[in-house]
Design an enzyme around this catalytic site. Structure first.
Site, short mmCIF file in Angstrom:
data_model
loop_
_atom_site.label_atom_id
_atom_site.label_comp_id
_atom_site.label_asym_id
_atom_site.label_seq_id
_atom_site.Cartn_x
_atom_site.Cartn_y
_atom_site.Cartn_z
N ASP A 81 31.35 51.95 51.33
CA ASP A 81 30.75 52.28 50.04
C ASP A 81 31.76 51.91 48.95
O ASP A 81 32.69 52.66 48.67
CB ASP A 81 30.40 53.77 49.97
N HIS A 107 26.74 52.19 50.06
CA HIS A 107 26.16 53.20 49.17
C HIS A 107 24.70 53.47 49.49
O HIS A 107 24.16 54.50 49.10
CB HIS A 107 26.31 52.72 47.72
N SER A 150 24.79 60.02 45.15
CA SER A 150 25.51 59.31 44.10
C SER A 150 25.72 60.25 42.91
O SER A 150 26.35 61.30 43.06
CB SER A 150 24.76 58.04 43.71
N TYR A 152 18.45 63.99 40.49
CA TYR A 152 19.42 62.94 40.18
C TYR A 152 20.03 63.19 38.80
O TYR A 152 21.16 63.57 38.67
CB TYR A 152 18.77 61.56 40.26
#
Length: 724
Positions: free
Chosen positions: A655, A694, A569, A488
């Site tokens: 989203d 999302h 993301s 991430y």
């Protein structure tokens, strides 16, 4: 026998043609669309895809799904993969109990329910009965509970509902005794805290009541000028009072009633880091009819301030002000000059003070992050002295429940191989009694068949980066196994050990390795780690992740052609940037709901809030480093007739966090520049979900379908057999 090895037989590998060409849709390029940034021209030929409602965009979505769906569906292991995921997902899941009034509440899921159900119990020995079942609100499970809040007396329950995964909420109110809802519904609520006055009637929330146009999650317009409203229970929303607003249109306002009930604490934030701090005095015996008078305590966006509790006018906050690993400070609201602030718990020089929770009136339960693993302790609220150390295994404290005046608390703990275990802690005088309240059982999972370890590897600049690795016991380092690497690296987010059925399926049924890299940009080592992956340091995140891939190959955990990478993301940005910069390192890439147009991201929905991590192309110095790595603008033909890894993008039509246009424009450019190359035999595809957002609130059926498709894609792309 273990759930995987029961009646095991290995399917004879089915060989796919990996060297195949794809007939991608013919996509219109509008070469006339371009922007000039500080003298540099940047074309944007697929800007028309930014309009989600145009017929041309809808046709594009259909055309993409029409080539992706057959590729995934033709995986011969698809039914076996879905069956295995469904079987292992089907175990009871419980949250920590939380007490309000004289009743206990708990989220429960019998296994495959689309949404977890709230149960109510008169005492902890009761089996409980259903209090609120969101599965009854839609046929397909796409209406989900979001944030909730009980009134101080526990007699009214405020609950937010989200449809199709959108960030928009509608708030409803339920009478706890009768089970009936009050007549009003609060609409156009987004990014909102929920907090009750201590008269049990007044309620504060944040909303965009003046927003025009669509507000269902499929829009791309930004939500601006959030305000805090006061609602009185039993009245229509049209009578709500606007009580707090700020001039800056990008500010979102946290509003929380203090434990004593006589202050409203306001923590405005403009981006995703650093708060202001204000307070307003409120009287629970008086109805609010006008804007509140605010007292400013912090007026510059320089640090985080997280309210913990207060004793009279002395307020305690978790903050990184002059403390990159965080500390707990005390501010007297009768004398709030910064020079008068005190420190209750000093910053630890090595470990991050991750969370603080007040319990038993005078105790602070504090969790730290030590090399990406939680430790937990109790401190005295008055003196700051440590009173107790909890004996935790290697893993994560997932949630804590209990109010300041309660003499008991619950917390849940998990790790990569240990599903949710709930503990009850009782306080009697100086005695602290801890017992196991609930242990989660996952079929006949035998955790002893797996190994988990943490390694540290060198990144490009010599920084040591931690990474967790999960594999079967007896695993031989010969480079022959597939590996799934996840990352991430942004927004101060910590990736700590957690239990996941899908990871164990990859390790067991694909005979693989799962790796989680704690790269810079996260908060695993406090502000220094976060700042090491922000703004012009963002390249460190990509270097860290690519170095993780090299480590796994060099140490013979896997080989490049069997290494898949995954992120969502900000992690989708990570994956896309890495396949642009080093396509030769990876066999497959799973890019979920990624931020991929770094020059225009701030123009859509909540994108402007991410400027505190990324910067903004409207500023020349920031444009120059954004342009260097923006995935949409850095798709290049690989050297030496190389090709991109097999790539699957995933996005969804509702989203409104990272709007689908990022993925749509990126796949269009990727297919144009890379998909047309004669040497590009690996597929570059996109999966576009409907009635989904999302990720939050996604129903179980959609989660299982998505995981099935991801594993089918990896299996087909890398020619991996799946053993049932």
């Amino acid at each position: 026998m273990n759930f995987i090895f029961r009646s095991v037989y290995r399917l004879r590998p089915i060989s796919f043609r990996r060297n195949m060409s794809f007939d991608y849709p013919k996509i219109r390029r509008d070469e006339k669309v371009a922007d000039s940034y500080f003298g540099i021209g940047v074309s944007d030929p697929y800007r028309w895809l930014e309009d989600p409602d145009s017929e041309e965009t809808k046709a594009f979505v259909d055309a993409q799904n029409n080539i992706t769906r057959p590729y995934i569906d033709s995986c011969p292991y698809k039914e076996s993969i879905k069956s295995r995921i469904t079987t292992l997902w089907n175990y009871p899941k419980h949250s920590v109990p939380f007490k309000h009034g004289n009743k206990y509440y708990q989220y429960r899921n019998s296994g495959l329910q689309n949404q977890s159900v709230i149960y109510v119990q008169d005492n902890l020995q009761d089996k409980g009965e259903i209090f609120l079942d969101p599965n009854t609100l839609s046929d397909d499970g796409t209406i989900a509970l979001s944030n909730t809040s009980f009134s101080e007396d526990g007699k009214t329950f405020a609950y937010g509902l989200s449809a199709s995964g959108s960030d928009w909420r509608e708030i409803k109110f339920k009478n706890v005794d009768t089970g009936e809802d009050y007549p009003e519904t609060l609409k156009k609520v987004k990014y909102s805290s929920m907090s009750w006055m201590h008269d049990n009637k007044g309620f504060f929330y944040g909303g965009y009541l003046n927003q025009t146009g669509k507000a269902d999650g499929s829009e791309t317009t930004s939500s601006e000028h959030q305000k805090v409203y006061y609602h009185e229970l039993g009245t229509d929303q049209s009578k709500d009072v606007e009580v707090v607003e700020f001039d800056d249109k990008e500010i979102r306002i946290g509003a929380q009633v203090s434990d004593c009930g006589t202050y409203l604490i306001l923590t405005p934030i403009k981006g995703c880091k650093n708060y202001l701090l204000y307070f307003a005095r409120i009287d629970p015996n008086e109805t609010i009819t006008k804007k509140l008078e605010l007292t400013p305590v912090v007026t510059k966006f320089e640090a985080d301030y997280e309210y913990i509790t207060n004793v009279d006018s002395k307020f305690y906050f978790r903050t990184n002000k002059d403390a990159p690993n965080y500390r707990i400070i005390c501010i007297d609201f009768n004398n709030y000059s910064e020079s008068e602030w005190g420190t209750l718990i000093e910053e630890d020089p090595k470990n991050v003070l991750d969370d603080a929770h007040v319990i038993n009136n005078t105790m602070l339960v504090v969790t730290y992050l030590k090399d990406v693993q939680n430790t937990m302790h109790i401190f005295d609220l008055t003196t700051g002295k440590k009173l107790h150390d909890f004996q935790l295994d290697i893993g994560s404290v997932f949630s804590i429940s209990g109010k300041k005046h309660h003499t008991e608390m619950f917390y849940s703990f998990c790790s990569f191989l240990t599903p949710n275990t709930i503990y009850r802690v009782e306080f009697e005088g100086d005695s602290i009694k801890e017992t196991v309240y609930h242990e989660t059982k996952v079929g006949d999972l035998d955790a002893s068949l797996y190994d988990t370890k943490q390694v540290f590897y060198k990144s490009k600049d010599g920084t040591d980066i931690p990474m967790f690795i999960i594999n079967k016991k007896g695993f031989v380092l010969d480079g022959s196994r597939p590996c799934l690497l996840y990352g991430y690296g942004g927004f101060n987010v910590n990736l700590t050990p957690s239990f996941s059925v899908s990871r164990l399926i990859f390790v067991t049924n694909f005979d693989g390795i799962y790796a989680l890299a704690n790269i810079r940009g996260g908060g695993e080592y406090g502000d220094k780690w976060h700042n090491g992956g922000r703004f012009d340091k963002k390249q460190n995140c990509f270097d860290d992740f690519q170095s993780a891939a090299k480590y796994l190959v060099n140490e013979k955990y896997t080989s490049a052609d069997k290494l898949s990478i995954q992120g969502g993301s900000n992690g989708g940005l990570l994956v896309a940037a890495c396949i642009n910069q080093a396509p030769e390192l990876f066999g497959a890439a799973i890019c979920q709901v990624g931020v991929l147009d770094m020059l225009r991201y701030h123009k859509f929905t909540i994108g402007y809030a991410w400027k505190t991590d990324y910067g903004c192309a409207d500023e020349e110095d920031q444009f120059r480093y954004l342009y260097k790595y923006s995935p949409l603008h850095n798709i290049k033909i690989p050297e030496d007739d190389g090709q991109y890894p097999a790539t699957l993008l995933l996005t969804a039509d509702h989203d409104d966090r990272v709007v689908p246009l990022h993925s749509l424009k990126f796949i269009a450019e990727l297919q144009h520049k890379i998909g047309s190359l004669p040497q590009q035999k690996n597929p570059v595809l996109i999966r576009i979900e409907t009635k989904a957002g999302h990720g939050a609130g996604k129903p179980t059926t959609k989660i299982i379908d998505e995981l099935t498709d991801i594993f089918c894609f990896i299996s087909r792309a890398l020619n991996l057999p799946f053993s049932a």
